[in-house]
Motif scaffolding. Structure first.
Motif, PDB file in Angstrom:
ATOM      1  N   SER A 193      48.709  41.407  37.308  1.00  0.00           N
ATOM      2  CA  SER A 193      48.881  42.568  36.424  1.00  0.00           C
ATOM      3  C   SER A 193      49.740  42.299  35.194  1.00  0.00           C
ATOM      4  CB  SER A 193      49.484  43.737  37.216  1.00  0.00           C
ATOM      5  OG  SER A 193      50.784  43.408  37.661  1.00  0.00           O
TER       6      SER A 193
ATOM      7  N   CYS B 246      44.735  42.172  47.950  1.00  0.00           N
ATOM      8  CA  CYS B 246      43.933  42.666  46.838  1.00  0.00           C
ATOM      9  C   CYS B 246      42.433  42.424  46.993  1.00  0.00           C
ATOM     10  CB  CYS B 246      44.433  42.009  45.557  1.00  0.00           C
ATOM     11  SG  CYS B 246      46.231  41.946  45.517  1.00  0.00           S
TER      12      CYS B 246
ATOM     13  N   VAL C 104      41.405  41.572  34.325  1.00  0.00           N
ATOM     14  CA  VAL C 104      42.803  41.144  34.374  1.00  0.00           C
ATOM     15  C   VAL C 104      42.733  39.706  34.897  1.00  0.00           C
ATOM     16  CG1 VAL C 104      45.055  41.521  35.454  1.00  0.00           C
ATOM     17  CG2 VAL C 104      43.567  43.484  34.960  1.00  0.00           C
TER      18      VAL C 104
ATOM     19  N   ASN D 230      48.316  50.148  44.215  1.00  0.00           N
ATOM     20  CA  ASN D 230      48.414  49.299  43.021  1.00  0.00           C
ATOM     21  C   ASN D 230      47.004  48.910  42.557  1.00  0.00           C
ATOM     22  OD1 ASN D 230      49.334  47.416  41.007  1.00  0.00           O
ATOM     23  ND2 ASN D 230      51.291  47.451  42.056  1.00  0.00           N
ATOM     24  N   ILE D 231      46.917  48.239  41.402  1.00  0.00           N
ATOM     25  CA  ILE D 231      45.656  48.162  40.651  1.00  0.00           C
ATOM     26  C   ILE D 231      44.410  47.797  41.454  1.00  0.00           C
ATOM     27  CG2 ILE D 231      46.627  47.963  38.342  1.00  0.00           C
ATOM     28  CD1 ILE D 231      46.315  44.919  38.534  1.00  0.00           C
ATOM     29  N   SER D 232      44.481  46.741  42.264  1.00  0.00           N
ATOM     30  CA  SER D 232      43.269  46.322  42.971  1.00  0.00           C
ATOM     31  C   SER D 232      42.830  47.366  43.985  1.00  0.00           C
ATOM     32  CB  SER D 232      43.492  44.972  43.667  1.00  0.00           C
ATOM     33  OG  SER D 232      43.742  43.980  42.703  1.00  0.00           O
TER      34      SER D 232
ATOM     35  N   PRO E 255      50.680  41.903  41.480  1.00  0.00           N
ATOM     36  CA  PRO E 255      49.476  42.678  41.806  1.00  0.00           C
ATOM     37  C   PRO E 255      48.180  41.939  41.449  1.00  0.00           C
ATOM     38  CG  PRO E 255      51.145  44.123  40.949  1.00  0.00           C
ATOM     39  CD  PRO E 255      51.686  42.723  40.810  1.00  0.00           C
ATOM     40  N   GLY E 256      47.307  41.853  42.423  1.00  0.00           N
ATOM     41  CA  GLY E 256      46.048  41.129  42.269  1.00  0.00           C
ATOM     42  C   GLY E 256      46.046  39.807  43.012  1.00  0.00           C
TER      43      GLY E 256
ATOM     44  N   CYS F 151      51.915  46.567  45.513  1.00  0.00           N
ATOM     45  CA  CYS F 151      51.001  45.518  45.972  1.00  0.00           C
ATOM     46  C   CYS F 151      51.568  44.737  47.158  1.00  0.00           C
ATOM     47  CB  CYS F 151      50.724  44.558  44.829  1.00  0.00           C
ATOM     48  SG  CYS F 151      49.537  43.278  45.270  1.00  0.00           S
TER      49      CYS F 151
END
Lengths: 430, 160
Positions: free
Chosen positions: A296, B128, A292, B85-87, A97-98, B124
């Protein structure tokens, strides 16, 4: 009309692996050949395998998938004189993630990656390669299949690569939705047609990887950096970064910034400059709360810890990791309880269930965070989240257990006040 | 069981690309491509993939439950996958998912009564920096707002 990219490039970037991205038709072999394509392969063909590996070592290139292991060293572990054939596996299971950079490398410059794979093949005398692409990236499997077909048709794959007599076959392989398969040994089980479960190491993939053959396995971006390293020399690449942290990397900036995007920056680039200048700062004049730094799995950094250069060693010293290059910027309005819960929902979903500390740990951490988020938190939950997480550390086959525990520990310890606020709100409600 | 000529060609190539005796390696890619054509991983498909890859049906069945993109029941013609998810989360992904639930009148992994749309809250998917992101079947959509999602869904509905 200029080519429409996913985000506007920044003048602050140093373009090495992304140098062709903005060129019209950059995904075609002709455009690649017109822009230094295959100069490096021809050069490598004249070098000894040891010299190729030495050049990669000199470049100080470290794995761009997340672990940051020195690439040249990893290559040197592959027994090139083994009686078993060597294979190359490309990890294109991008799912941390990211992180959204490997997409661009395959979409905009597939031949650069293919050339990198071919150079690696020369270094370990391999004659077959497999690109493991996550199932959600179907369009990229098509992009890579087209690029591979074109390379075969024009003599850059197959029996006589670039007229040099070197033989190499390359294939794509589709995943089907599993974060765990980004872990290299789970990926190897997956490519063998099994559930993606991590393997015990040793033996390491270099010795017994896919189908128990010696396997050279790297991330998309790692292979994509190889042509520049061989073409311009390892020292030139190394000089772009900081000692032991060679070159540039694609940094995926997301979250609360004015210009989120993927930007190529040298290793050691100041984090605050990346946020404020490259990505245009935080919208609405809000303050930075946390970052972050590399996907993640990385321990989160508080705003006052972010005035650092982005290289593997500095991030390690700061108690975190540079990871996969996925940098998520959080402004002061971010609810860290909600954020921690979302991270844990992810890891609980993605845990393959093989190791009990991970399977049970992520499930219980998710339950505790869920009840906290729903206003049913208990004071002792705060310390329990930390303790439970710490009990997972180092007790699993692969890094997924740590990946779930580390950010949680950092959020609970650094943002206890967010948890306290939930408890205070509950008291008011009563 | 027969597939389209294009898929048959793909599968024929697929079975030759792995080292000698390693056709089991084709199980996961074969399942996902076949699923797209068949609509779901049916019992018949499991038997067929097993036969082609020279493994037992059980060896195929055991991977089906592991990979999140493989499904035993058919999904909607358009499978709407919303990332939270986070983003995506911090720029409205969860609100977008709630909006999609209302718009389609279905929940996580559910399909509309007419079989046109199914919805899934996904992890994800690598978009992002252009969040919030939605993938409909295999098409990515970036910077998706509730209004943009409505337009996408209405457009697909109208095209029917």
């Amino acid at each position: 009309m200029a080519k429409q990219l996913y985000n506007q490039p920044s003048p602050l970037e140093t373009r090495v692996v992304s140098k062709n991205f903005a060129i019209e038709g950059s995904e075609t072999l002709d455009v690649y050949l017109a822009n230094d394509g295959y100069k490096a392969f021809r050069k490598a063909r004249e070098m000894t395998p040891e010299a190729i590996i030495d050049e990669v070592k000199t470049s100080a290139l470290r794995g761009r998938g997340g672990a940051g292991f020195p690439t040249g060293l990893k290559w040197s572990f592959v027994p090139r004189t083994s009686p078993k054939p060597r294979v190359i596996v490309v990890n294109a299971d991008e799912s941390e993630p990211g992180t959204c950079k490997d997409r661009l490398l395959m979409e905009y410059d597939p031949h650069q990656m293919i050339e990198g794979i071919l150079i690696a093949a020369l270094a370990v005398d391999a004659h077959a390669g497999y690109i493991y692409i996550r199932g959600e990236y179907r369009y990229l499997i098509e992009v890579m299949d087209r690029a591979i077909d074109e390379a075969y048709a024009k003599g850059y794959l197959g029996k006589n690569v670039a007229g040099t007599g070197f033989e190499f076959d390359l294939y794509t392989h589709s995943g089907a939705g599993a974060y765990e398969c980004g872990e290299e040994t789970a990926l190897l089980d997956s490519i063998e047609g099994k559930r993606g479960i991590p393997r015990m190491k040793p033996p390491f993939p270099a010795v017994a990887g896919a189908w128990a053959l010696p396997t050279l396995l790297n991330n998309v971006e790692t292979f994509s950096a190889i042509p520049a390293i061989i073409r311009d020399g390892g020292a030139a690449f190394a000089a772009l970064g900081t000692p032991k942290n060679g070159g540039t990397r694609l940094v995926c900036i997301s979250g609360h910034v004015n210009r989120p995007g993927v930007y190529e920056l040298p290793l050691g680039y100041p984090m605050m400059k990346a946020i404020n200048e490259v990505a245009g700062g935080i919208p609405g004049g809000k303050k930075l709360k946390a970052v972050v730094p590399g996907g993640s799995s990385c321990p989160i950094l508080k705003a006052d810890e972010c005035d650092i250069p982005m290289d593997y060693d500095t991030l390690a010293k700061a108690g975190s990791m540079l990871g996969s290059g996925g940098m998520v910027v959080l402004d002061e309005t971010t609810d860290m309880v909600r954020f921690a819960l979302r991270i844990m929902k992810f890891y609980a979903h993605e845990s393959c269930g093989w190791c009990i500390p991970c399977r049970e740990g992520t499930t219980w951490l998710k339950k505790i965070l869920q009840r906290f988020y729903e206003g049913q938190g208990r004071r002792e939950d705060i310390s329990m989240l930390g303790e439970l997480s710490k009990n997972m550390l180092g007790r699993t086959f692969c890094a997924l257990g740590d990946a779930a525990a580390l950010p949680t520990i950092s959020i609970v310890e650094k943002f206890t006040e967010d948890f306290e606020m939930y408890l205070a709100r509950q008291e008011v409600m009563v | 069981m027969n597939f389209s000529p294009q898929l048959e060609e793909r599968f024929a190539k697929m079975l030759t690309r792995y080292p000698e005796g390693r056709t089991r390696s084709a199980v996961v890619p074969m399942l996902i491509y076949a699923q797209d054509e068949v609509g779901a991983v049916t019992n018949e498909l499991i038997e067929e993939v097993a036969r082609r890859c020279k493994v037992t049906p059980l060896q195929v069945d055991e991977v089906v439950g592991y990979y999140s993109m493989l499904h035993r029941k058919p999904q909607g013609k358009f499978h709407v996958q919303v990332c939270t998810n986070i983003s995506c989360l911090i720029v409205g992904g969860e609100e977008l998912y709630e909006h999609a639930k209302k718009k389609l009148g279905v929940g996580h992994k559910e399909t509309t009564a007419d079989g046109q749309f199914s919805l899934e809250e996904v992890e994800c998917m690598g978009a992002c920096s252009w969040a919030p992101a939605v993938e409909i079947n295999y098409d990515f959509h970036h910077h998706v707002t509730p209004e943009k999602l409505d337009q996408l869904i209405d457009g697909l509905r109208k095209a029917q």
